[in-house]
Enzyme design. Structure first.
Site, PDB file in Angstrom:
ATOM      1  N   GLN A 147       0.839  -1.196   0.000  1.00 34.84           N
ATOM      2  CA  GLN A 147       0.000   0.000   0.000  1.00 34.84           C
ATOM      3  C   GLN A 147       0.881   1.256   0.000  1.00 34.84           C
ATOM      4  O   GLN A 147       1.893   1.260   0.696  1.00 34.84           O
ATOM      5  CB  GLN A 147      -0.893   0.027   1.255  1.00 34.84           C
ATOM      6  CG  GLN A 147      -2.025   1.027   1.138  1.00 34.84           C
ATOM      7  CD  GLN A 147      -2.794   1.223   2.450  1.00 34.84           C
ATOM      8  OE1 GLN A 147      -2.271   0.993   3.530  1.00 34.84           O
ATOM      9  NE2 GLN A 147      -4.017   1.660   2.346  1.00 34.84           N
ATOM     10  N   GLY A 274       3.093   1.181  11.616  1.00 32.65           N
ATOM     11  CA  GLY A 274       2.637   0.527  12.836  1.00 32.65           C
ATOM     12  C   GLY A 274       2.116  -0.856  12.498  1.00 32.65           C
ATOM     13  O   GLY A 274       2.502  -1.860  13.081  1.00 32.65           O
ATOM     14  N   GLY A 275       1.238  -0.870  11.526  1.00 31.29           N
ATOM     15  CA  GLY A 275       0.697  -2.152  11.093  1.00 31.29           C
ATOM     16  C   GLY A 275       0.207  -2.023   9.671  1.00 31.29           C
ATOM     17  O   GLY A 275       0.030  -0.921   9.152  1.00 31.29           O
ATOM     18  N   GLU A 277      -2.785  -3.907   7.223  1.00 26.12           N
ATOM     19  CA  GLU A 277      -3.952  -4.777   7.372  1.00 26.12           C
ATOM     20  C   GLU A 277      -4.021  -5.871   6.322  1.00 26.12           C
ATOM     21  O   GLU A 277      -5.096  -6.166   5.800  1.00 26.12           O
ATOM     22  CB  GLU A 277      -5.214  -3.913   7.326  1.00 26.12           C
ATOM     23  CG  GLU A 277      -5.449  -3.155   5.983  1.00 26.12           C
ATOM     24  CD  GLU A 277      -4.842  -1.768   5.925  1.00 26.12           C
ATOM     25  OE1 GLU A 277      -3.888  -1.501   6.686  1.00 26.12           O
ATOM     26  OE2 GLU A 277      -5.311  -0.935   5.119  1.00 26.12           O
ATOM     27  N   ASN A 278      -2.895  -6.486   5.983  1.00 31.34           N
ATOM     28  CA  ASN A 278      -2.940  -7.541   4.969  1.00 31.34           C
ATOM     29  C   ASN A 278      -3.937  -8.615   5.412  1.00 31.34           C
ATOM     30  O   ASN A 278      -3.864  -9.091   6.537  1.00 31.34           O
ATOM     31  CB  ASN A 278      -1.537  -8.098   4.762  1.00 31.34           C
ATOM     32  CG  ASN A 278      -0.600  -7.029   4.212  1.00 31.34           C
ATOM     33  OD1 ASN A 278      -0.965  -6.294   3.304  1.00 31.34           O
ATOM     34  ND2 ASN A 278       0.585  -6.913   4.790  1.00 31.34           N
ATOM     35  N   HIS A 301      -7.025  -1.547  15.357  1.00 33.17           N
ATOM     36  CA  HIS A 301      -7.051  -0.816  14.088  1.00 33.17           C
ATOM     37  C   HIS A 301      -6.898  -1.779  12.905  1.00 33.17           C
ATOM     38  O   HIS A 301      -7.714  -1.765  11.972  1.00 33.17           O
ATOM     39  CB  HIS A 301      -5.942   0.237  14.075  1.00 33.17           C
ATOM     40  CG  HIS A 301      -5.916   1.073  12.837  1.00 33.17           C
ATOM     41  ND1 HIS A 301      -6.537   2.294  12.751  1.00 33.17           N
ATOM     42  CD2 HIS A 301      -5.369   0.856  11.622  1.00 33.17           C
ATOM     43  CE1 HIS A 301      -6.374   2.786  11.534  1.00 33.17           C
ATOM     44  NE2 HIS A 301      -5.660   1.938  10.834  1.00 33.17           N
ATOM     45  N   GLU A 302      -5.870  -2.613  12.942  1.00 34.38           N
ATOM     46  CA  GLU A 302      -5.639  -3.518  11.802  1.00 34.38           C
ATOM     47  C   GLU A 302      -6.797  -4.504  11.649  1.00 34.38           C
ATOM     48  O   GLU A 302      -7.208  -4.820  10.536  1.00 34.38           O
ATOM     49  CB  GLU A 302      -4.303  -4.251  11.948  1.00 34.38           C
ATOM     50  CG  GLU A 302      -3.076  -3.349  12.093  1.00 34.38           C
ATOM     51  CD  GLU A 302      -3.033  -2.181  11.124  1.00 34.38           C
ATOM     52  OE1 GLU A 302      -3.527  -2.314   9.989  1.00 34.38           O
ATOM     53  OE2 GLU A 302      -2.516  -1.106  11.506  1.00 34.38           O
ATOM     54  N   HIS A 305      -9.817  -3.053   9.948  1.00 33.18           N
ATOM     55  CA  HIS A 305      -9.707  -3.015   8.483  1.00 33.18           C
ATOM     56  C   HIS A 305     -10.339  -4.244   7.817  1.00 33.18           C
ATOM     57  O   HIS A 305     -10.630  -4.211   6.621  1.00 33.18           O
ATOM     58  CB  HIS A 305      -8.240  -2.928   8.061  1.00 33.18           C
ATOM     59  CG  HIS A 305      -7.716  -1.524   7.973  1.00 33.18           C
ATOM     60  ND1 HIS A 305      -8.302  -0.570   7.178  1.00 33.18           N
ATOM     61  CD2 HIS A 305      -6.651  -0.925   8.575  1.00 33.18           C
ATOM     62  CE1 HIS A 305      -7.604   0.569   7.297  1.00 33.18           C
ATOM     63  NE2 HIS A 305      -6.609   0.383   8.140  1.00 33.18           N
ATOM     64  N   GLU A 324      -9.453   4.689   6.080  1.00 31.33           N
ATOM     65  CA  GLU A 324      -8.804   5.001   7.362  1.00 31.33           C
ATOM     66  C   GLU A 324      -9.701   5.717   8.365  1.00 31.33           C
ATOM     67  O   GLU A 324      -9.570   5.529   9.567  1.00 31.33           O
ATOM     68  CB  GLU A 324      -7.514   5.802   7.115  1.00 31.33           C
ATOM     69  CG  GLU A 324      -6.464   5.045   6.319  1.00 31.33           C
ATOM     70  CD  GLU A 324      -6.014   3.741   6.969  1.00 31.33           C
ATOM     71  OE1 GLU A 324      -6.349   3.510   8.145  1.00 31.33           O
ATOM     72  OE2 GLU A 324      -5.341   2.951   6.282  1.00 31.33           O
ATOM     73  N   ASP A 379       2.009   8.237  -1.184  1.00 33.83           N
ATOM     74  CA  ASP A 379       2.867   8.179   0.009  1.00 33.83           C
ATOM     75  C   ASP A 379       3.092   9.554   0.614  1.00 33.83           C
ATOM     76  O   ASP A 379       3.268   9.696   1.818  1.00 33.83           O
ATOM     77  CB  ASP A 379       4.262   7.639  -0.367  1.00 33.83           C
ATOM     78  CG  ASP A 379       4.313   6.123  -0.344  1.00 33.83           C
ATOM     79  OD1 ASP A 379       3.350   5.507   0.149  1.00 33.83           O
ATOM     80  OD2 ASP A 379       5.321   5.578  -0.831  1.00 33.83           O
ATOM     81  N   TYR A 387      -7.303   9.757   8.618  1.00 36.14           N
ATOM     82  CA  TYR A 387      -7.532   8.938   9.809  1.00 36.14           C
ATOM     83  C   TYR A 387      -8.448   9.673  10.806  1.00 36.14           C
ATOM     84  O   TYR A 387      -9.581   9.269  11.043  1.00 36.14           O
ATOM     85  CB  TYR A 387      -6.206   8.611  10.512  1.00 36.14           C
ATOM     86  CG  TYR A 387      -5.325   7.662   9.738  1.00 36.14           C
ATOM     87  CD1 TYR A 387      -5.231   6.326  10.115  1.00 36.14           C
ATOM     88  CD2 TYR A 387      -4.579   8.081   8.642  1.00 36.14           C
ATOM     89  CE1 TYR A 387      -4.421   5.438   9.425  1.00 36.14           C
ATOM     90  CE2 TYR A 387      -3.772   7.207   7.943  1.00 36.14           C
ATOM     91  CZ  TYR A 387      -3.693   5.886   8.333  1.00 36.14           C
ATOM     92  OH  TYR A 387      -2.900   5.015   7.643  1.00 36.14           O
TER      93      TYR A 387
HETATM   94 ZN   LIG Z   1      -5.261   1.861   8.792  1.00 35.65          ZN
END
Ligand SMILES: [Zn+2]
Length: 605
Positions: A147, A274-275, A277-278, A301-302, A305, A324, A379, A387
């Site tokens: 992502q 941080g993470g 969400e795969n 959070h993840e 998702h 987000e 990016d 968010y």
């Molecule tokens: Zn997120």
């Protein structure tokens, strides 16, 4: 006729939203299934193999447009009458943020196309770590971060979130490593060197993910396990023990979890986020393994998702708030349901403070939810806006319509748009019909447009605060006058609020006093240490300097290192020091972390 029916007509030819960040022409021919066959070559730092696409033709076109970046395309083939035969391809010019389009001749009858290729060692979506850069020191490690538009640096692909595709993969690694993907990972400890994966649910291309390393596995429950290097496996399993309860809580609010297992992969410290969400396998930074479960809102959070983002997906990166903002909202609802309002309020208030900082720092046009990116790299515009401003928009709607009505709306939203990608305009139409019109004169469309299309925050936006933080502020006032701090009941959140709100004219004596009493320089909590080190730079508090160096050398999560480099870049002496540390740290940083921080340390501003 429900809206879900209308949208279903578009599946397979998802032409609804213009995605300026992809060369794919999804309305002509799309690729609903991918078969990937790749070998992980650590010596060359390359993935090599082929990608095979099943074609869905929507018009008479005889060309397939794919996105690539930094890929070497070796040859292309078509499947015609069950025979693979060579076909022609051309590569376009290099665009600085979009990469190169790959145009493949597919004739008019072929059902499948196959691209043989290899990645470059500099692929922006992959990181290759030497054994020395891992905790175990014995084996190398590689992982992807696709992502928003980095899939194209390791797979030639129609790299738009408006596409949904299923995939199968065969991955070959050196014998002693375990490969995992955003798919049906096995819980077997065996390491045969070849691994088969299936992802049966259609996902957007940015959710294709891979990692390979010296991974061990520990189950938390029947459907949740942790994959990690051995050194952190038990700690991570303990830290994230509430994950099964989080899943149940979210299902009760927003409907079934539709992805079978939910596993966590703990990455090396260089993981830039941080993470991520795969699906089925969230990628997680080790910096949230704090030893006290204080940073597990990242897991919430993840996990969130799995509903917002992975199930209902932004159609383009202009619509990122649809991923987000909803996810930040759901995250906070999970935290509230499991850990109470006090903690949820503190986390919302901390997010709000971060948002206010970004609103001050960013150009007004970059504080719009439905942002106009042009062809800038997405990016470059990740900020708290999609968010937290997105979250506040939903908090606002919840307050206006009442929680009961809003929860029902959200639950229906996830059902109606399940496994689809939607644009801001589609969301508005749905919101009007399914919420606004059902309770007229509650919120006007002009207010919705203000939230979605205007910079900054509306006058009547929620202003999250926290009683717990009000008490921290009272204590701070007493302490600044020489009183004692009562911190026994403080959690990480209260510490963060305290440090972030210390007056900038705090005396050197008071800095030293705090450090003496609470060992902040030595804090092993990555967030507390971050807040303290940032203040230490501003206050020229030299006793923290060596810790700052080791922090920058051992952590690669961009959110934690980038604000420190930004602060250091403000004075010539600090900038010189920061460049030296950066050059030493650079081999351990992810390409994304490198790009962002080189702009801060070597850019023109
Ligand atoms: Zn997120």
């Amino acid at each position: 006729m429900s809206l879900s029916f209308v949208v279903a007509l578009l599946v397979g030819s998802p032409a609804q939203a213009e995605d300026v960040h992809s060369y794919a022409r999804l309305n002509q021919v799309s690729t609903p299934h991918l078969d990937l066959n790749l070998t992980v070559d650590f010596e060359a730092r390359k993935l090599k193999g082929h990608a095979t696409y099943t074609l869905a033709r929507h018009d008479e076109t005889t060309q397939l447009y794919l996105d690539t970046s930094d890929l070497t395309i070796e040859r292309a083939e078509l499947l015609v009458n069950d025979q693979w035969q060579p076909t022609k391809f051309t590569l376009g010019d290099v665009h600085p943020s979009l990469g190169r389009e790959l145009i493949v001749d597919i004739g008019s009858v072929a059902k499948k196309v196959r691209i043989h290729y290899q990645t470059a060692p500099t692929a922006s979506g992959l990181q290759w770590l030497t054994p020395e850069q891992t905790a175990g020191k014995q084996h190398p490690f590689m992982f992807s971060q696709s992502q928003p538009i980095h899939s194209r640096s390791w797979i030639p692909i129609q790299d738009s979130p408006a596409l949904r595709l299923t995939y199968n993969a065969t991955i070959t690694t050196p014998k002693d490593l375990l490969a995992v993907m955003s798919a049906d990972n096995s819980l077997s400890d065996e390491r045969p060197g070849t691994y088969e994966f299936t992802m049966p649910q259609p996902i957007p291309p940015y959710l294709i993910a891979i990692a390979a390393g010296d991974l061990a596995i520990k189950s938390i429950s029947d459907n949740v396990a942790v994959f990690a290097e051995q050194y952190i496996l038990d700690d991570a399993a303990w830290e994230f023990a509430d994950t099964p309860a989080m899943i149940e809580t979210t299902e009760a609010m927003y409907g079934p979890y539709r992805w079978d297992r939910y596993d966590l992969l703990i990455l090396p410290p260089s993981f830039p986020f941080g993470g991520m969400e795969n699906p089925r396998l969230s990628f997680i930074t080790p910096t949230v393994v704090a030893g006290d479960r204080s940073l597990v809102n990242l897991i919430a959070h993840e996990l969130a998702h799995s509903w917002s983002g992975n199930l209902v997906t932004n159609a383009s990166w202009r619509d990122l708030w649809i991923n987000e903002g909803f996810t930040s909202y759901v995250e906070n609802r999970i935290m509230e349901a499991l850990f109470g309002e006090r903690r949820a309020n503190m986390e919302l208030a901390l997010g709000y403070q971060d948002l206010l900082g970004d609103l001050e720092r960013l150009r007004p046009q970059d504080t719009v939810l439905n942002i106009d990116l042009g062809t800038r790299h997405p990016d470059d515009v990740f900020s708290q806006v999609p968010y937290v401003k997105g979250q506040l928009f939903l908090v606002y709607l919840e307050q206006k319509f009442g929680r009961e009505m809003f929860d029902k709306f959200l639950r229906q939203y996830f059902d109606d748009f399940a496994f689809q990608s939607i644009s801001t305009e589609q969301f508005k139409t749905y919101l009007k019909r399914e919420l606004l019109d059902k309770k007229p004169n509650t919120v006007a469309m002009s207010k919705i447009n203000e939230w979605l299309h205007e910079p900054g925050l509306p006058e009547d936006a929620p202003k999250p605060n926290s009683d717990a933080f009000a008490q921290v502020e009272q204590q701070m006032q007493r302490w600044l006058k020489g009183g004692q701090l009562q911190t026994d009941a403080w959690t990480t959140h209260e510490w963060l609020h305290f440090i972030n709100n210390l007056p900038l004219d705090i005396s050197a004596n008071n800095m030293a006093r705090l450090d003496r009493e609470f060992s902040l320089t030595e804090s092993q909590n990555s967030e507390i240490a971050h807040a303290w080190l940032k203040l230490a730079i501003v206050k020229k508090y030299e006793p923290a300097r060596e810790r700052l160096r080791s922090y920058l050398l051992t952590i690669g999560r961009n959110k934690l290192v980038s604000p420190l480099y930004r602060e250091l870049a403000k004075t010539p002496d600090n900038l010189k020091w920061a460049r030296e540390v950066y050059e030493q740290a650079k081999p351990g940083y992810h390409p994304l972390t490198q790009t962002v921080n080189e702009a801060l340390l070597y850019g023109e501003n």
